[in-house]
Design a protein around this motif. Structure first.
Motif, PDB file in Angstrom:
ATOM      1  N   SER A 147      19.101  37.781  37.234  1.00  0.00           N
ATOM      2  CA  SER A 147      20.276  38.288  36.819  1.00  0.00           C
ATOM      3  C   SER A 147      20.647  39.796  38.028  1.00  0.00           C
ATOM      4  O   SER A 147      22.182  40.124  37.855  1.00  0.00           O
ATOM      5  CB  SER A 147      19.318  39.122  35.659  1.00  0.00           C
ATOM      6  N   SER A 148      19.276  39.913  38.772  1.00  0.00           N
ATOM      7  CA  SER A 148      19.547  41.072  39.487  1.00  0.00           C
ATOM      8  C   SER A 148      20.950  41.055  41.019  1.00  0.00           C
ATOM      9  O   SER A 148      21.725  40.946  41.809  1.00  0.00           O
ATOM     10  CB  SER A 148      19.014  41.895  39.914  1.00  0.00           C
ATOM     11  N   SER A 149      20.161  39.383  41.319  1.00  0.00           N
ATOM     12  CA  SER A 149      21.285  38.201  42.177  1.00  0.00           C
ATOM     13  C   SER A 149      22.662  38.477  41.862  1.00  0.00           C
ATOM     14  O   SER A 149      23.965  38.038  41.772  1.00  0.00           O
ATOM     15  CB  SER A 149      20.788  37.459  42.505  1.00  0.00           C
ATOM     16  N   LYS A 150      22.593  37.992  40.208  1.00  0.00           N
ATOM     17  CA  LYS A 150      23.993  37.828  39.396  1.00  0.00           C
ATOM     18  C   LYS A 150      24.916  38.580  40.060  1.00  0.00           C
ATOM     19  O   LYS A 150      26.113  38.459  40.326  1.00  0.00           O
ATOM     20  CB  LYS A 150      24.519  36.731  38.635  1.00  0.00           C
ATOM     21  N   ALA A 151      24.673  40.300  39.553  1.00  0.00           N
ATOM     22  CA  ALA A 151      25.041  41.638  39.182  1.00  0.00           C
ATOM     23  C   ALA A 151      25.297  41.727  41.094  1.00  0.00           C
ATOM     24  O   ALA A 151      26.598  42.342  40.522  1.00  0.00           O
ATOM     25  CB  ALA A 151      24.067  42.340  38.572  1.00  0.00           C
ATOM     26  N   SER A 152      24.633  41.647  41.890  1.00  0.00           N
ATOM     27  CA  SER A 152      25.144  42.027  42.942  1.00  0.00           C
ATOM     28  C   SER A 152      26.353  40.821  43.445  1.00  0.00           C
ATOM     29  O   SER A 152      27.314  41.855  44.083  1.00  0.00           O
ATOM     30  CB  SER A 152      23.598  41.597  43.852  1.00  0.00           C
ATOM     31  N   ALA A 153      25.929  39.768  43.413  1.00  0.00           N
ATOM     32  CA  ALA A 153      27.392  38.516  43.391  1.00  0.00           C
ATOM     33  C   ALA A 153      28.751  39.411  42.281  1.00  0.00           C
ATOM     34  O   ALA A 153      29.435  40.106  43.654  1.00  0.00           O
ATOM     35  CB  ALA A 153      27.297  37.496  43.168  1.00  0.00           C
ATOM     36  N   ASP A 154      28.761  39.738  41.579  1.00  0.00           N
ATOM     37  CA  ASP A 154      29.783  40.948  41.209  1.00  0.00           C
ATOM     38  C   ASP A 154      29.621  41.749  41.187  1.00  0.00           C
ATOM     39  O   ASP A 154      31.308  41.933  41.463  1.00  0.00           O
ATOM     40  CB  ASP A 154      29.081  41.320  39.303  1.00  0.00           C
ATOM     41  N   LEU A 155      29.261  42.975  41.499  1.00  0.00           N
ATOM     42  CA  LEU A 155      29.723  43.993  42.405  1.00  0.00           C
ATOM     43  C   LEU A 155      30.906  43.758  44.118  1.00  0.00           C
ATOM     44  O   LEU A 155      31.425  44.323  44.586  1.00  0.00           O
ATOM     45  CB  LEU A 155      28.594  44.569  42.774  1.00  0.00           C
ATOM     46  N   PHE A 156      30.110  42.521  45.046  1.00  0.00           N
ATOM     47  CA  PHE A 156      30.996  42.173  45.922  1.00  0.00           C
ATOM     48  C   PHE A 156      32.163  41.150  45.662  1.00  0.00           C
ATOM     49  O   PHE A 156      32.840  41.860  45.985  1.00  0.00           O
ATOM     50  CB  PHE A 156      29.371  41.267  47.068  1.00  0.00           C
ATOM     51  N   VAL A 157      32.234  40.489  44.327  1.00  0.00           N
ATOM     52  CA  VAL A 157      33.699  40.434  44.151  1.00  0.00           C
ATOM     53  C   VAL A 157      34.670  41.271  43.936  1.00  0.00           C
ATOM     54  O   VAL A 157      35.815  41.279  44.121  1.00  0.00           O
ATOM     55  CB  VAL A 157      33.458  39.402  42.935  1.00  0.00           C
ATOM     56  N   MET A 158      34.201  42.308  43.758  1.00  0.00           N
ATOM     57  CA  MET A 158      34.914  43.701  42.964  1.00  0.00           C
ATOM     58  C   MET A 158      35.119  44.744  44.137  1.00  0.00           C
ATOM     59  O   MET A 158      36.090  44.330  44.335  1.00  0.00           O
ATOM     60  CB  MET A 158      34.252  44.625  41.707  1.00  0.00           C
ATOM     61  N   ALA A 159      33.879  44.435  44.963  1.00  0.00           N
ATOM     62  CA  ALA A 159      34.367  45.376  46.062  1.00  0.00           C
ATOM     63  C   ALA A 159      35.435  44.232  47.260  1.00  0.00           C
ATOM     64  O   ALA A 159      36.548  44.960  47.811  1.00  0.00           O
ATOM     65  CB  ALA A 159      32.716  45.392  46.576  1.00  0.00           C
ATOM     66  N   TYR A 160      35.263  42.972  47.034  1.00  0.00           N
ATOM     67  CA  TYR A 160      36.553  42.574  48.083  1.00  0.00           C
ATOM     68  C   TYR A 160      38.171  42.586  47.502  1.00  0.00           C
ATOM     69  O   TYR A 160      38.669  41.792  48.027  1.00  0.00           O
ATOM     70  CB  TYR A 160      35.774  40.817  48.219  1.00  0.00           C
ATOM     71  N   HIS A 161      37.504  42.714  45.936  1.00  0.00           N
ATOM     72  CA  HIS A 161      39.042  42.901  45.818  1.00  0.00           C
ATOM     73  C   HIS A 161      39.253  44.199  45.792  1.00  0.00           C
ATOM     74  O   HIS A 161      40.746  44.704  46.205  1.00  0.00           O
ATOM     75  CB  HIS A 161      39.014  42.662  43.610  1.00  0.00           C
ATOM     76  N   ARG A 162      38.990  45.427  45.831  1.00  0.00           N
ATOM     77  CA  ARG A 162      39.391  46.038  45.711  1.00  0.00           C
ATOM     78  C   ARG A 162      40.091  46.176  47.725  1.00  0.00           C
ATOM     79  O   ARG A 162      40.596  47.515  47.830  1.00  0.00           O
ATOM     80  CB  ARG A 162      38.144  47.451  45.425  1.00  0.00           C
ATOM     81  N   THR A 163      38.727  46.374  48.197  1.00  0.00           N
ATOM     82  CA  THR A 163      38.890  46.750  49.961  1.00  0.00           C
ATOM     83  C   THR A 163      39.749  45.048  51.150  1.00  0.00           C
ATOM     84  O   THR A 163      40.339  46.421  51.256  1.00  0.00           O
ATOM     85  CB  THR A 163      37.400  46.698  50.592  1.00  0.00           C
ATOM     86  N   PHE A 164      39.342  44.392  49.807  1.00  0.00           N
ATOM     87  CA  PHE A 164      40.686  43.308  50.874  1.00  0.00           C
ATOM     88  C   PHE A 164      41.259  42.736  50.244  1.00  0.00           C
ATOM     89  O   PHE A 164      42.429  41.802  50.538  1.00  0.00           O
ATOM     90  CB  PHE A 164      39.447  41.995  51.418  1.00  0.00           C
ATOM     91  N   GLY A 165      41.524  43.280  48.541  1.00  0.00           N
ATOM     92  CA  GLY A 165      42.815  42.695  48.034  1.00  0.00           C
ATOM     93  C   GLY A 165      42.380  41.649  47.547  1.00  0.00           C
ATOM     94  O   GLY A 165      43.522  40.522  47.143  1.00  0.00           O
ATOM     95  N   ILE A 166      41.368  40.530  47.487  1.00  0.00           N
ATOM     96  CA  ILE A 166      41.162  39.419  47.011  1.00  0.00           C
ATOM     97  C   ILE A 166      41.433  39.779  45.368  1.00  0.00           C
ATOM     98  O   ILE A 166      40.943  39.690  44.534  1.00  0.00           O
ATOM     99  CB  ILE A 166      39.431  39.252  47.665  1.00  0.00           C
ATOM    100  N   PRO A 167      42.490  38.410  45.870  1.00  0.00           N
ATOM    101  CA  PRO A 167      42.621  38.527  43.934  1.00  0.00           C
ATOM    102  C   PRO A 167      41.482  37.328  42.525  1.00  0.00           C
ATOM    103  O   PRO A 167      41.303  36.599  42.926  1.00  0.00           O
ATOM    104  CB  PRO A 167      44.184  37.353  43.842  1.00  0.00           C
ATOM    105  N   VAL A 168      40.647  38.634  42.120  1.00  0.00           N
ATOM    106  CA  VAL A 168      39.571  37.745  41.588  1.00  0.00           C
ATOM    107  C   VAL A 168      39.165  37.874  39.898  1.00  0.00           C
ATOM    108  O   VAL A 168      40.262  38.711  39.649  1.00  0.00           O
ATOM    109  CB  VAL A 168      38.311  38.405  42.113  1.00  0.00           C
TER     110      VAL A 168
END
Ligand code: NAD
Ligand code: TYD
Length: 340
Positions: free
Chosen positions: A154-175
């Motif tokens: 679950s820690s690895s899945k949560a980390s992935a979620d945080l990166f997904v959100m970071a790439y949305h906010r920082t780089f504008g990826i539509p996630v």
């Protein structure tokens, strides 16, 4: 539209690929899967000859491979199911979970950043919210529940979620992200509770129940999960998380007894074994956002869904026997060997 489904040879991914290939003949569905022990192309015989389906073997954490793939395929949408998914394995080998679940996801996101994408959908899990106490049936996970993980999985899945959100906010990826409760249904690898119990009970083998069997899981039929993801791709708002669950909470012991009853096998097969370290007590999803915003409603109630699922494992004995005896690993060679 070209959709790359990663992990499409696994349990939920293969159900999703079948759903999408059949429902959208106008879309191209590319199944990208490494075929780890959990990947099984025998799940996909139903669609393997469909003109809008293609399988590619590869590793989502292999940067060169992923970038070349984007260059060549130019996907419009990525749906990322690929993962190490078994909590018990994450306790003995956490590193492979970091590699695939975290680095694999960030590698895909980097490729989206480089080549552009219309949507990146991350298939996450309710396990990122940690667990709920057994004596508070009024509590549920909402999309606002803080991430609070227990296992390396679950820690690895949560980390992935945080990166997904970071790439949305920082780089504008539509996630978008979906967090679903425990799935059951056809093609589930028999290391997970329900298929493990069905296959062992049929062989009159002991049935390992961790601890006291009182832990609660919130079960959802895999096809309801697939429909929910399809709906999020179509109507979900970019940057949002959607919880998916159907209010089907059962203790593990109830699940095991349901299976024994359906198979007419004795409860004396149950063996209480040493508990899983850090074992989450209860998962329970509040699916209000999916229901009110996207109009999603699960089609299966647990009792009929389980009856059908047990019948599926009875009708497809050869499928899980191939896994138990290792035969399924030869399928790739047989089907794709000459084409490589
Ligand atoms: P699974 O273990 O059955 O399938 C995983 C698939 O990913 C396999 O086909 C495997 O070969 C592939 N894979 C693994 N590493 C890879 C890599 N590095 N590159 C490419 N492919 C790779 O898993 P599942 O139960 O179908 O779960 C699918 C997704 O859904 C996972 O992300 C999981 O976290 C999530 N999820 C599962 C459940 C559940 O109850 N099973 C519930 C909620 C969310
Ligand atoms: P599992 O299918 O591994 O899913 P998860 O841990 O991701 O929820 O397990 C479901 C529940 O069943 C979990 O509480 C652990 C328990 N369990 C057993 O009691 N015995 C088993 O042999 C397995 C595999 C799981």
């Amino acid at each position: 539209m070209k959709i790359i489904v990663t992990g499409g040879a696994g349990f939920i991914g293969s159900n999703f690929v079948i759903h999408m290939v059949k429902k959208y003949p106008e879309h191209e569905i590319v199944n990208l899967d490494l075929l780890t022990y959990a990947g099984n192309l025998e799940n996909l015989t139903e669609v393997e000859k469909a003109p809008n389906y293609k399988f590619i073997r590869g590793d989502i954490a292999d940067r060169k491979f992923v970038f070349d793939l984007f260059e060549q395929e130019k996907p419009d949408i990525i749906v990322n199911f690929a993962a190490e998914s078994h909590v018990d394995r994450s306790i003995t080998d956490p590193e492979s979970f970091v590699r695939t679940n975290v680095m694999g996801t960030t590698t895909l996101l980097d490729a989206c950043k480089e080549y552009g994408i219309k949507r990146f959908h991350q298939v996450s899990t309710d396990e990122v919210y940690g667990d709920l106490p057994l004596d508070r049936p009024d509590l549920f996970f909402t999309e606002e529940t803080p991430l609070h993980t227990s296992s390396p999985y679950s820690s690895s899945k949560a980390s992935a979620d945080l990166f997904v959100m970071a790439y949305h906010r920082t780089f504008g990826i539509p996630v978008t992200i979906s967090r679903c409760s425990n799935n059951y249904g056809p093609y589930q690898f028999p290391e997970k509770l329900i298929p493990l119990i069905i296959s062992r009970a049929l062989a009159d083998e002991e049935l390992p129940v961790y601890g006291t069997g009182e832990n609660v899981r919130d079960w959802l039929h895999v096809s309801d999960h697939c429909v929910a993801i399809d709906l999020i791709l179509e109507k979900g708002r970019v940057g949002e998380v959607y919880n998916i669950g159907g209010h089907n909470e059962r203790t593990n012991l109830e699940v095991v007894k349901t299976i024994l009853k359906a198979l007419d096998k004795p409860e004396s097969l149950i063996r209480f074994v040493k508990d899983r370290p850090g074992h989450d007590r209860r998962y329970a999803i509040d699916p209000t956002k999916m229901e009110t915003e996207l109009g999603w409603k699960p089609q299966y109630v647990f009792d009929t869904g389980m009856k059908q699922t047990i019948q599926w494992y009875l009708d497809n004995k050869e499928w899980w026997e191939h896994i138990v005896n290792g035969e399924y690993t030869k399928y790739f060679e047989k089907m794709y060997g000459e084409r490589l």
